[in-house]
Design a protein around this motif. Structure first.
Motif, PDB file in Angstrom:
ATOM      1  N   GLY A 161       0.833  -1.191   0.000  1.00  0.00           N
ATOM      2  CA  GLY A 161       0.000   0.000   0.000  1.00  0.00           C
ATOM      3  C   GLY A 161       0.872   1.247   0.000  1.00  0.00           C
ATOM      4  N   THR A 162       0.702   2.070  -1.012  1.00  0.00           N
ATOM      5  CA  THR A 162       1.461   3.308  -1.125  1.00  0.00           C
ATOM      6  C   THR A 162       0.556   4.500  -0.814  1.00  0.00           C
ATOM      7  OG1 THR A 162       1.032   3.273  -3.505  1.00  0.00           O
ATOM      8  CG2 THR A 162       3.105   2.342  -2.766  1.00  0.00           C
ATOM      9  N   LEU A 163       1.116   5.691  -0.719  1.00  0.00           N
ATOM     10  CA  LEU A 163       0.348   6.875  -0.321  1.00  0.00           C
ATOM     11  C   LEU A 163      -0.078   7.698  -1.537  1.00  0.00           C
ATOM     12  CD1 LEU A 163       2.579   7.891   2.701  1.00  0.00           C
ATOM     13  CD2 LEU A 163       0.234   7.015   2.840  1.00  0.00           C
ATOM     14  N   HIS A 164      -1.341   8.104  -1.557  1.00  0.00           N
ATOM     15  CA  HIS A 164      -1.894   8.870  -2.680  1.00  0.00           C
ATOM     16  C   HIS A 164      -2.711  10.026  -2.098  1.00  0.00           C
ATOM     17  CE1 HIS A 164      -0.857   5.227  -4.935  1.00  0.00           C
ATOM     18  NE2 HIS A 164      -1.401   4.576  -3.920  1.00  0.00           N
ATOM     19  N   THR A 165      -2.387  11.241  -2.523  1.00  0.00           N
ATOM     20  CA  THR A 165      -3.016  12.423  -1.929  1.00  0.00           C
ATOM     21  C   THR A 165      -3.558  13.371  -2.992  1.00  0.00           C
ATOM     22  OG1 THR A 165      -0.784  13.346  -1.754  1.00  0.00           O
ATOM     23  CG2 THR A 165      -1.706  12.367   0.223  1.00  0.00           C
ATOM     24  N   THR A 166      -4.470  14.240  -2.548  1.00  0.00           N
ATOM     25  CA  THR A 166      -5.154  15.139  -3.486  1.00  0.00           C
ATOM     26  C   THR A 166      -4.413  16.451  -3.726  1.00  0.00           C
ATOM     27  OG1 THR A 166      -6.472  15.964  -1.634  1.00  0.00           O
ATOM     28  CG2 THR A 166      -7.450  14.215  -2.981  1.00  0.00           C
ATOM     29  N   ASP A 167      -3.821  17.032  -2.672  1.00  0.00           N
ATOM     30  CA  ASP A 167      -3.282  18.387  -2.788  1.00  0.00           C
ATOM     31  C   ASP A 167      -1.832  18.561  -2.367  1.00  0.00           C
ATOM     32  OD1 ASP A 167      -5.832  19.462  -3.593  1.00  0.00           O
ATOM     33  OD2 ASP A 167      -6.455  19.307  -1.501  1.00  0.00           O
ATOM     34  N   LYS A 168      -1.189  17.486  -1.901  1.00  0.00           N
ATOM     35  CA  LYS A 168       0.138  17.661  -1.320  1.00  0.00           C
ATOM     36  C   LYS A 168       0.965  16.389  -1.502  1.00  0.00           C
ATOM     37  CE  LYS A 168       2.134  18.461   3.316  1.00  0.00           C
ATOM     38  NZ  LYS A 168       1.773  18.663   4.742  1.00  0.00           N
ATOM     39  N   SER A 210     -15.208  10.263  -1.109  1.00  0.00           N
ATOM     40  CA  SER A 210     -14.619  10.831   0.106  1.00  0.00           C
ATOM     41  C   SER A 210     -13.440  11.735  -0.226  1.00  0.00           C
ATOM     42  CB  SER A 210     -14.170   9.713   1.047  1.00  0.00           C
ATOM     43  OG  SER A 210     -15.274   8.957   1.498  1.00  0.00           O
ATOM     44  N   LEU A 211     -12.634  11.342  -1.187  1.00  0.00           N
ATOM     45  CA  LEU A 211     -11.521  12.182  -1.642  1.00  0.00           C
ATOM     46  C   LEU A 211     -12.051  13.408  -2.376  1.00  0.00           C
ATOM     47  CD1 LEU A 211      -9.198   9.340  -2.921  1.00  0.00           C
ATOM     48  CD2 LEU A 211      -8.558  10.987  -1.149  1.00  0.00           C
ATOM     49  N   GLN A 212     -13.044  13.186  -3.190  1.00  0.00           N
ATOM     50  CA  GLN A 212     -13.624  14.268  -3.992  1.00  0.00           C
ATOM     51  C   GLN A 212     -14.225  15.356  -3.106  1.00  0.00           C
ATOM     52  OE1 GLN A 212     -16.899  13.047  -6.600  1.00  0.00           O
ATOM     53  NE2 GLN A 212     -15.760  13.834  -8.351  1.00  0.00           N
ATOM     54  N   PHE A 229     -10.370   1.475  -8.714  1.00  0.00           N
ATOM     55  CA  PHE A 229     -11.396   2.319  -8.087  1.00  0.00           C
ATOM     56  C   PHE A 229     -11.315   3.774  -8.560  1.00  0.00           C
ATOM     57  CE2 PHE A 229     -10.907  -1.318  -5.260  1.00  0.00           C
ATOM     58  CZ  PHE A 229     -12.219  -1.651  -5.002  1.00  0.00           C
ATOM     59  N   LYS A 230     -10.546   3.998  -9.635  1.00  0.00           N
ATOM     60  CA  LYS A 230     -10.432   5.306 -10.300  1.00  0.00           C
ATOM     61  C   LYS A 230      -9.915   6.412  -9.371  1.00  0.00           C
ATOM     62  CE  LYS A 230     -14.049   4.121 -13.626  1.00  0.00           C
ATOM     63  NZ  LYS A 230     -15.332   4.500 -14.250  1.00  0.00           N
ATOM     64  N   ILE A 231      -9.081   6.022  -8.426  1.00  0.00           N
ATOM     65  CA  ILE A 231      -8.521   6.989  -7.478  1.00  0.00           C
ATOM     66  C   ILE A 231      -7.576   7.967  -8.177  1.00  0.00           C
ATOM     67  CG2 ILE A 231      -7.175   7.231  -5.354  1.00  0.00           C
ATOM     68  CD1 ILE A 231      -9.993   6.015  -5.020  1.00  0.00           C
ATOM     69  N   ASP A 232      -6.999   7.547  -9.305  1.00  0.00           N
ATOM     70  CA  ASP A 232      -6.082   8.429 -10.037  1.00  0.00           C
ATOM     71  C   ASP A 232      -6.791   9.618 -10.658  1.00  0.00           C
ATOM     72  OD1 ASP A 232      -7.392   6.632 -11.720  1.00  0.00           O
ATOM     73  OD2 ASP A 232      -5.751   6.544 -13.157  1.00  0.00           O
ATOM     74  N   GLU A 233      -8.123   9.596 -10.659  1.00  0.00           N
ATOM     75  CA  GLU A 233      -8.878  10.750 -11.158  1.00  0.00           C
ATOM     76  C   GLU A 233      -8.944  11.879 -10.123  1.00  0.00           C
ATOM     77  OE1 GLU A 233     -11.954   8.222 -14.060  1.00  0.00           O
ATOM     78  OE2 GLU A 233     -12.735   9.477 -12.433  1.00  0.00           O
ATOM     79  N   VAL A 234      -8.757  11.540  -8.845  1.00  0.00           N
ATOM     80  CA  VAL A 234      -8.906  12.544  -7.788  1.00  0.00           C
ATOM     81  C   VAL A 234      -7.635  12.718  -6.944  1.00  0.00           C
ATOM     82  CG1 VAL A 234     -11.414  12.505  -7.551  1.00  0.00           C
ATOM     83  CG2 VAL A 234     -10.052  10.752  -6.399  1.00  0.00           C
ATOM     84  N   THR A 235      -6.597  11.956  -7.238  1.00  0.00           N
ATOM     85  CA  THR A 235      -5.298  12.155  -6.568  1.00  0.00           C
ATOM     86  C   THR A 235      -4.231  12.385  -7.629  1.00  0.00           C
ATOM     87  OG1 THR A 235      -4.798   9.782  -6.536  1.00  0.00           O
ATOM     88  CG2 THR A 235      -5.907  10.703  -4.607  1.00  0.00           C
TER      89      THR A 235
END
Length: 352
Positions: A161-168, A210-212, A229-235
């Motif tokens: 599990g790696t870390l994925h963030t929206t703004d930082k 939740s990220l959005q 889960f398409k997380i790359d669209e919001v991170t």
């Protein structure tokens, strides 16, 4: 006159032939029906229908079981948690609400404390290795007691599990201070907390919104799941660090298994165990690489920290989180340290 006397005999003979013919047809029909009798097992899991795990593992697995049983055993797949919620799928399997279920161990906090020791940082660097570690610990009896209420088909693990963030972009543990990070399990939660961040419990299916909406600032997730889960669209920021590893299981209701005739139990047994564990791991590993490259191709910011336990900045909080989890499990009266040592041995054996 002689012909008239023979008429009753001829009629009785004809009726007898018709009756025999009908009986023969009925027997044939019954035989055909029996040959077409089929046991259907409902398999519930939380992965999307389009995910690699569903398309490249579960679907081919179900088809092989049907083929090997000559059509006598059919696995019906229910992806996307349509038949049971992600955090109760194992219990639903135990109770018989579903026949087969796949769930991440971390979705049920405290339910598999010894198994989750395998999730601690530094034990696995790939999904194949993690799958092998879990299956090894189950087969040698180290964690088997946690599954006495079900029939385990196979264990498997996702990639680190790696870390994925929206703004930082997170480059150091200090960068995580004050952030809200989704925790997939108690193991990851302890580590996130040791960094000064706030762990937030959410199932994978709720992560996108939740990220959005800013409910969380980021998450710890394997690369394959980022695209699934398409997380790359919001991170847009990714810290490629083996933070923890997620363990998962495919289990069957014990009564459903016991009700099968020996030959169908053998079909399931022949399509379970270590071979399946490693197969899942290889699929995850392949898609982890694809997802990582996709993030780079999209221009996302990615920082690599391949050996955090050898990194002076990251080692201390990771070790702190590890020791906290082991202490919590020991406080339950369980041999946490003994299992940890066995997990390390399995890690060395399973290294790829």
């Amino acid at each position: 006159m002689r012909y008239l006397l023979l008429l009753p005999i001829i009629a009785m003979t004809a009726l007898s032939l018709v009756a025999c013919s009908n009986a023969s047809d009925a027997d044939a029909s019954e035989s055909t029906t029996k040959s077409k009798e089929q046991t259907v097992l409902r398999f519930s899991h939380f992965w999307p229908a389009t995910s690699s795990i569903n398309q490249e593992v579960f679907k081919p697995w179900a088809k092989k079981i049907e083929a090997d049983s000559n059509g006598s055993l059919k696995i019906e797949l229910y992806p996307s948690a349509t038949l049971s919620k992600p955090d109760v799928t194992y219990e639903s399997t135990v109770k018989g609400t579903v026949d087969i279920g796949s769930q991440a161990h971390g979705y049920t906090s405290g339910r598999f404390p010894l198994t989750q020791i395998a999730e601690l940082p530094g034990l696995s660097n790939s999904a194949t290795q993690m799958s092998c570690i879990l299956q090894t610990l189950y087969e040698d009896g180290t964690i088997a007691k946690e599954y006495e209420d079900s029939h385990v088909l196979f264990m498997y693990g996702a990639g680190p599990g790696t870390l994925h963030t929206t703004d930082k972009l997170i480059k150091t543990p200090e960068d995580m201070r004050g952030m809200r990070i989704r925790r997939p399990s108690a193991v990851a939660g302890d580590i996130i907390e040791s960094m000064g961040a706030s762990p937030v419990g959410l199932p994978a299916n709720d992560m996108y919104t939740s990220l959005q909406r800013g409910v969380v600032d980021g998450l710890s997730f394997p690369w394959e799941a980022v695209t699934t889960f398409k997380i790359d669209e919001v991170t847009k920021y990714h810290t490629n660090i083996p933070f923890y590893s997620s363990g998962l299981i495919v289990a069957m209701n014990q009564d459903s298994y016991d009700a099968l005739p020996d030959e169908l139990q053998k079909v399931l047994d022949d399509n379970s165990g270590m071979a399946l564990a490693k197969q899942v791991g290889e699929v995850f590993d392949k898609h982890d690489l694809i997802a990582l490259q996709s993030a780079r191709d999209q221009g996302h910011e990615v920082v690599d920290i391949p050996n955090p336990l050898n990194d002076p900045i990251w080692r201390e909080p990771l070790e702190k989180g590890t020791q906290k989890y082991l202490k919590d499990v020991s406080d339950l009266g369980l041999d946490a340290q003994g299992v940890y040592e066995k997990a390390k041995k399995a890690s060395a054996t399973c290294e790829v």
